[in-house]
Every structure is written in structure tokens, then in C-alpha cells.
Design a protein around this motif. Structure first.
Motif, mmCIF file in Angstrom:
data_model
loop_
_atom_site.group_PDB
_atom_site.id
_atom_site.type_symbol
_atom_site.label_atom_id
_atom_site.label_comp_id
_atom_site.label_asym_id
_atom_site.label_seq_id
_atom_site.Cartn_x
_atom_site.Cartn_y
_atom_site.Cartn_z
ATOM 1 N N ASN A 30 0.934 -1.814 0.098
ATOM 2 C CA ASN A 30 -0.062 0.182 -0.021
ATOM 3 C C ASN A 30 0.673 1.153 -0.114
ATOM 4 O O ASN A 30 0.517 2.098 0.779
ATOM 5 C CB ASN A 30 -0.588 0.279 1.288
ATOM 6 C CG ASN A 30 -2.019 1.081 0.994
ATOM 7 O OD1 ASN A 30 -2.242 1.552 -0.125
ATOM 8 N ND2 ASN A 30 -2.615 1.363 2.305
ATOM 9 N N LEU A 31 1.889 1.318 -1.454
ATOM 10 C CA LEU A 31 2.612 2.841 -0.654
ATOM 11 C C LEU A 31 1.439 3.570 -1.292
ATOM 12 O O LEU A 31 1.138 3.743 -2.346
ATOM 13 C CB LEU A 31 4.209 2.028 -1.880
ATOM 14 C CG LEU A 31 4.765 3.393 -2.412
ATOM 15 C CD1 LEU A 31 5.440 3.648 -1.305
ATOM 16 C CD2 LEU A 31 5.670 3.154 -3.947
ATOM 17 N N ARG A 32 1.399 4.538 -0.632
ATOM 18 C CA ARG A 32 1.164 6.107 -1.092
ATOM 19 C C ARG A 32 2.206 7.171 -0.361
ATOM 20 O O ARG A 32 2.519 7.317 0.306
ATOM 21 C CB ARG A 32 -0.713 5.785 0.019
ATOM 22 C CG ARG A 32 0.203 5.543 1.673
ATOM 23 C CD ARG A 32 -1.415 4.481 1.385
ATOM 24 N NE ARG A 32 -1.032 4.626 3.198
ATOM 25 C CZ ARG A 32 -0.448 3.640 3.961
ATOM 26 N NH1 ARG A 32 0.214 2.869 3.240
ATOM 27 N NH2 ARG A 32 0.451 3.453 5.187
ATOM 28 N N HIS A 99 7.239 12.751 0.779
ATOM 29 C CA HIS A 99 7.288 11.997 2.046
ATOM 30 C C HIS A 99 5.623 11.360 1.024
ATOM 31 O O HIS A 99 5.122 10.863 0.541
ATOM 32 C CB HIS A 99 6.731 12.549 2.905
ATOM 33 C CG HIS A 99 7.078 13.411 3.669
ATOM 34 N ND1 HIS A 99 7.295 13.458 4.702
ATOM 35 C CD2 HIS A 99 7.423 14.579 3.528
ATOM 36 C CE1 HIS A 99 8.288 14.497 5.318
ATOM 37 N NE2 HIS A 99 8.322 15.257 4.019
ATOM 38 N N PHE A 100 6.220 9.438 1.918
ATOM 39 C CA PHE A 100 5.415 8.824 1.868
ATOM 40 C C PHE A 100 5.668 7.793 2.497
ATOM 41 O O PHE A 100 5.705 7.756 4.301
ATOM 42 C CB PHE A 100 6.206 7.780 0.044
ATOM 43 C CG PHE A 100 6.437 8.006 -0.613
ATOM 44 C CD1 PHE A 100 5.183 8.192 -1.745
ATOM 45 C CD2 PHE A 100 7.491 8.792 -0.709
ATOM 46 C CE1 PHE A 100 5.704 8.649 -2.907
ATOM 47 C CE2 PHE A 100 7.468 9.615 -2.193
ATOM 48 C CZ PHE A 100 6.468 9.185 -3.373
ATOM 49 N N GLU A 101 4.343 6.691 2.591
ATOM 50 C CA GLU A 101 3.992 5.206 3.769
ATOM 51 C C GLU A 101 3.853 4.335 3.374
ATOM 52 O O GLU A 101 3.352 4.255 1.872
ATOM 53 C CB GLU A 101 2.508 5.937 4.913
ATOM 54 C CG GLU A 101 2.695 7.104 5.956
ATOM 55 C CD GLU A 101 1.526 6.960 6.551
ATOM 56 O OE1 GLU A 101 0.880 7.989 7.213
ATOM 57 O OE2 GLU A 101 -0.007 7.231 5.692
ATOM 58 N N ALA A 102 3.837 3.211 3.842
ATOM 59 C CA ALA A 102 3.705 1.885 3.451
ATOM 60 C C ALA A 102 3.119 1.427 4.116
ATOM 61 O O ALA A 102 3.519 1.474 5.857
ATOM 62 C CB ALA A 102 5.465 1.063 2.181
ATOM 63 N N THR A 103 2.932 0.075 3.759
ATOM 64 C CA THR A 103 2.323 -0.513 5.526
ATOM 65 C C THR A 103 3.158 -2.256 5.119
ATOM 66 O O THR A 103 3.326 -2.715 3.835
ATOM 67 C CB THR A 103 0.800 -1.453 5.276
ATOM 68 O OG1 THR A 103 0.176 0.040 5.070
ATOM 69 C CG2 THR A 103 0.332 -1.808 6.425
ATOM 70 N N ILE A 104 3.976 -2.177 5.738
ATOM 71 C CA ILE A 104 4.640 -3.482 6.109
ATOM 72 C C ILE A 104 5.336 -4.592 8.369
ATOM 73 O O ILE A 104 5.374 -3.648 8.366
ATOM 74 C CB ILE A 104 6.753 -2.699 5.782
ATOM 75 C CG1 ILE A 104 6.734 -1.886 4.467
ATOM 76 C CG2 ILE A 104 7.738 -3.988 5.714
ATOM 77 C CD1 ILE A 104 7.488 -1.697 4.342
ATOM 78 N N SER A 171 5.419 6.813 12.043
ATOM 79 C CA SER A 171 6.167 5.436 12.199
ATOM 80 C C SER A 171 5.160 4.824 12.844
ATOM 81 O O SER A 171 5.473 5.565 13.967
ATOM 82 C CB SER A 171 6.657 4.965 11.986
ATOM 83 O OG SER A 171 7.591 5.039 10.822
ATOM 84 N N SER A 172 4.223 4.202 12.948
ATOM 85 C CA SER A 172 3.389 3.467 14.130
ATOM 86 C C SER A 172 3.778 2.426 14.630
ATOM 87 O O SER A 172 5.267 2.221 14.968
ATOM 88 C CB SER A 172 1.973 2.002 13.059
ATOM 89 O OG SER A 172 2.627 1.226 12.282
ATOM 90 N N PRO A 173 3.882 2.913 16.571
ATOM 91 C CA PRO A 173 4.439 1.684 16.852
ATOM 92 C C PRO A 173 5.015 0.443 17.252
ATOM 93 O O PRO A 173 3.694 -0.140 16.810
ATOM 94 C CB PRO A 173 3.622 2.276 18.851
ATOM 95 C CG PRO A 173 2.766 3.178 17.752
ATOM 96 C CD PRO A 173 2.246 3.441 16.586
ATOM 97 N N PRO A 174 5.412 -0.205 17.475
ATOM 98 C CA PRO A 174 5.746 -1.875 16.700
ATOM 99 C C PRO A 174 4.936 -2.485 18.250
ATOM 100 O O PRO A 174 4.907 -1.862 19.224
ATOM 101 C CB PRO A 174 6.721 -1.874 16.643
ATOM 102 C CG PRO A 174 7.680 -0.307 18.070
ATOM 103 C CD PRO A 174 6.684 0.413 17.282
#
Length: 416
Positions: A30-32, A99-104, A171-174
Motif C-alpha cells: 500500500n505504497l502511498r 513523503h510516503f507511507e507503506a504498510t510492512i 511510523s506506527s508503534p511496533p
């Protein structure tokens, strides 16, 4: 606000890439594109700053900053925050970058991706630490993507990727048991599977050196060069250096004393964040002035005393925008957990990385820790070591020209 054409083009190309991958069903990440917009929280933040009560006078006059941030310094920063600091202006400057976000692995990973016009550019991953963020590297990005030459005249430019560590700002908390080795795995996925690079170089500082060194050691097929200004090994004290027959130059003796001072009177935060991050995090969670005292003290005490002059951009405004970013993203607590999640993040036993890839190291005079060349050689294939008379713990802000020059030397040794 209009982006420079080169950045607009890079932004557009990555957006097209995302669209094509999504339509073909080949993008599980979900690269955005991502744009920073935290303005809705600024008024509340400023109201909290305004209503926070500070003592009229120091409890113990004359101690200055020897026992932590000085009251007058904190008051001065707070006044600037309320009267002249402009979050809108700072946010616009941050959004000048792509800037970008990805879900990994179920994490949202935020990153900046700036591409060189050179098709042979080296992908370079820049990893910040605490209390830093991607802001540490903004002063060096523009020049790194431009074509230049190394000290031996070799042409060099970079595609620059600056992620936010998991739990930091966007970046979301792990998960609670997350380590720097997990971050290394995620960032290897980011570089190879999300962005499509087969090989890349990495730079790391502070706790960013943890995943940086793990990439260098464990993901050695893809990580083909590394540059560090910190190492994930605890520095040695003078008696241990002497036992190894390591002698120091006058500059190195000064740097060793900077480490001794940090170790003896400046490392209390390390113990607190390693053992009780929740207590500290909850205490300061909704207190911007409290976060300013905690974070601002580190920026001030860990930097070159000439910070903010000459080529340094580490001034009071830089401190305020860093603290504002932490507060507005509500990431103060999760950023502290990197210490508790990695209790042995700085090893006491020096071991060699499992790679023949070149490692470069830069020392800066006022950094809080020091490793002479003989120690750096123990942990990697050291090909270049440089020591600088100015700069401290945040070289991307304090001595960006030296950091740029040293990073370009990756091109001298780059092979895939």
C-alpha cells in the motif's frame, strides 16, 4: 505551495508506480504519498504551553545547567515557542520533500524518498536516533541527490531514503517485544520489495545505528556499504583502551573525556528510558513544556557549544520544531520504548560483522560517545575514518557539510 519541478516529477513517478502496482494487484505494501498536516493540534499545544506554570526563580541559583536544563533557558525557549515560532512555516518546509507511507508487517512506515537524476545513483538509507527524527537529515538531502565527486574524483550521487523508526512521529508503534533487528528486517523490505533496490548503502546514528548495523551484518547481500557516526557497542574507558595499547591524539583524548562526562553524569535518561519508559512517557505525554525540558536538554548538552553558528542549523527554532513534531504526533511514549525493547542495544563485547562490505566512520568532537579507529576496525571492514573538529551528536544539523562530504566517500568504495 508548489514543489520544485524535480521533486514534483519524482513524486509523480512514484505515485504512478503505486497506481500501476495497485491496479495489477502486485503491491501488498500500500505504497502511498503522504503530506504532513498537524495544524489542527497547534492551538491546543500553544494553549498548554501558555498555561504551564514554571518557577519564578531557580530553586538552587548558580547551578546553571550542571543538573539539567537551566530554568532561564527553558523560559527563553518557551517564550520563543509562544511568540515567534511558526508551525505552519515549518510544516511547509517539511512538505517540500517527498513523503510516503507503506504498510510492512502491519506497521505503517513513513519515509522521505528523494531521487537523483543520475540512473547510477546509490540508494542511501539514513537512520535517525532518539530524540531525533527525519528532521536530522533535511539539511543534507538536497546536496546528496546532486552529482558530485569523491576525494578521488569519482562521480557520485544518491537516491536518499529517510524513514521514521517504528514508534517515531509518523511510523506506527511496533509490538512490545520489537527490536532493532526487527526494524532492520522491515527496512530491508522497504528498500528491496517496496522501492525495488537490489542493493543499497546505510547510514546510522544514535539508536538508528542499531538497525543500521544489523542491516550491514545480517542483510549483507543487499546492504553493500555502511557509514556510521555511532556504533552499537559500548565505548571503552581509558584504562580499557590502554590495555589494548590504543593511544589517543589530543583531539581523541578530548572526545574520550566527552564520553566519560556523559557516562558519569549524563546517562540517567538512558536508565530511566530503558527501565521505566511508561512512567516518564505518561508523566510528560500531554505536557509540551515538559517534553521540551526533557528533549531540549539533550539537544543542548549533546551538541557543539557553537551550535547554531557557522554551518550549524541546530538553533532554538530547530529544537522547538523537533519537540513540536514529537508532541503533535503523540509519539513521545512510543519513541522511549526503543530503549526498553533493546536493553543490550549497545553491546559490551565487540564482534565483527559478517560482511566484506566497506564501512566508513565519522567522529565529531562533541559527540557523547567516542570510538577510535582501532575499535571501529573490530566491528566491520573499516575503509575510511575521519575525525572532525566541530559538530556533536547531531552532525546532520551541526556539521552538515562534513557529513555530506563523508557520505559521498561511499562512492569511492562502492561495489555490488
Amino acid at each position: 505551495m508548489f514543489l520544485p519541478f524535480s521533486r514534483y516529477l519524482a513524486f509523480a513517478l512514484l505515485s504512478i508506480h503505486e497506481t500501476v502496482c495497485t491496479e495489477l494487484g502486485t503491491s501488498p505494501f500500500n505504497l502511498r504519498p503522504f503530506s504532513i498536516n498537524l495544524s489542527s493540534g497547534v492551538r491546543t499545544m500553544l494553549n498548554k504551553i501558555k498555561t504551564t506554570e514554571l518557577p519564578h526563580f531557580p530553586e538552587y541559583p548558580g547551578v546553571g545547567s550542571s543538573f539539567g536544563i537551566d530554568l532561564n533557558t527553558l523560559k527563553s525557549l518557551r517564550k520563543e515557542w509562544l511568540t515567534s515560532f511558526d508551525w505552519g512555516k515549518e510544516q511547509d518546509s517539511m512538505n517540500q520533500f517527498n513523503h510516503f507511507e507503506a504498510t510492512i508487517e502491519d506497521l505503517t512506515i513513513h519515509f522521505i524518498h528523494e531521487k537523483s537524476s543520475d540512473p547510477d545513483a546509490i540508494p542511501l538509507l539514513l537512520l535517525h536516533g532518539w530524540p531525533g527524527s527525519f528532521l536530522e537529515f533535511l539539511p543534507v538531502i538536497d546536496q546528496l541527490v546532486q552529482t558530485a565527486t569523491t576525494s578521488l574524483g569519482k562521480s557520485i550521487s544518491f537516491d536518499v531514503i529517510v524513514p521514521s523508526l517504528p514508534g517515531f512521529v509518523f511510523s506506527s508503534p511496533p509490538p512490545a517485544n520489537w527490536t532493532v533487528h526487527d526494524t532492520a528486517r522491515v527496512f530491508n523490505t522497504l528498500m528491496t520489495d517496496v522501492l525495488g533496490y537490489s542493493t543499497f548503502a546505510v547510514h546510522g546514528t544514535d539508536f538508528g545505528v542499531g538497525p543500521g548495523y544489523a542491516l550491514y551484518d545480517e542483510f549483507n547481500k543487499t546492504t553493500r556499504a555502511a557509514h556510521f557516526v555511532f556504533l552499537p557497542f559500548y565505548p571503552l574507558k581509558p584504562d580499557a583502551l590502554q590495555a589494548l595499547n590504543i593511544t589517543l591524539s589530543p583531539l581523541e583524548k578530548f572526545e574520550e573525556q566527552e564520553f566519560i562526562q556523559w557516562d558519569s553524569s549524563g546517562s540517567g535518561y538512558f536508565l530511566e528510558q530503558s527501565t521505566k519508559p511508561n512512567t516518564l512517557g505518561l508523566a510528560l505525554y500531554d505536557t509540551p513544556v515538559g517534553q521540551l525540558a526533557w528533549i531540549g536538554e539533550k539537544f543542548i548538552s549533546w551538541s557543539d557549544p557553537h551550535a547554531g553558528t557557522g554551518g550549524s542549523v541546530l538553533d532554538s527554532n530547530e529544537i522547538l520544531r523537533s519537540v513540536s513534531l514529537y508532541y503533535l504526533t503523540r509519539s513521545f511514549i512510543s519513541s522511549l520504548y526503543i530503549y526498553a525493547q533493546n536493553p543490550h542495544g549497545f553491546a559490551t563485547e565487540y564482534t565483527k560483522a559478517h560482511t566484506n562490505a566497506p564501512m566508513l566512520f565519522s567522529a565529531f568532537k562533541y559527540n557523547v560517545a567516542f570510538w577510535p579507529p582501532a575499535l571501529a576496525e573490530k566491528v566491520g571492514n573499516l575503509v575510511l575514518y575521519r575525525n572532525h573538529e566541530s559538530g556533536g551528536h547531531f552532525p546532520g544539523l551541526e556539521n552538515p557539510s562534513a557529513l555530506i562530504e563523508d557520505l559521498r566517500e561511499i562512492g569511492t568504495y562502492w561495489t555490488t
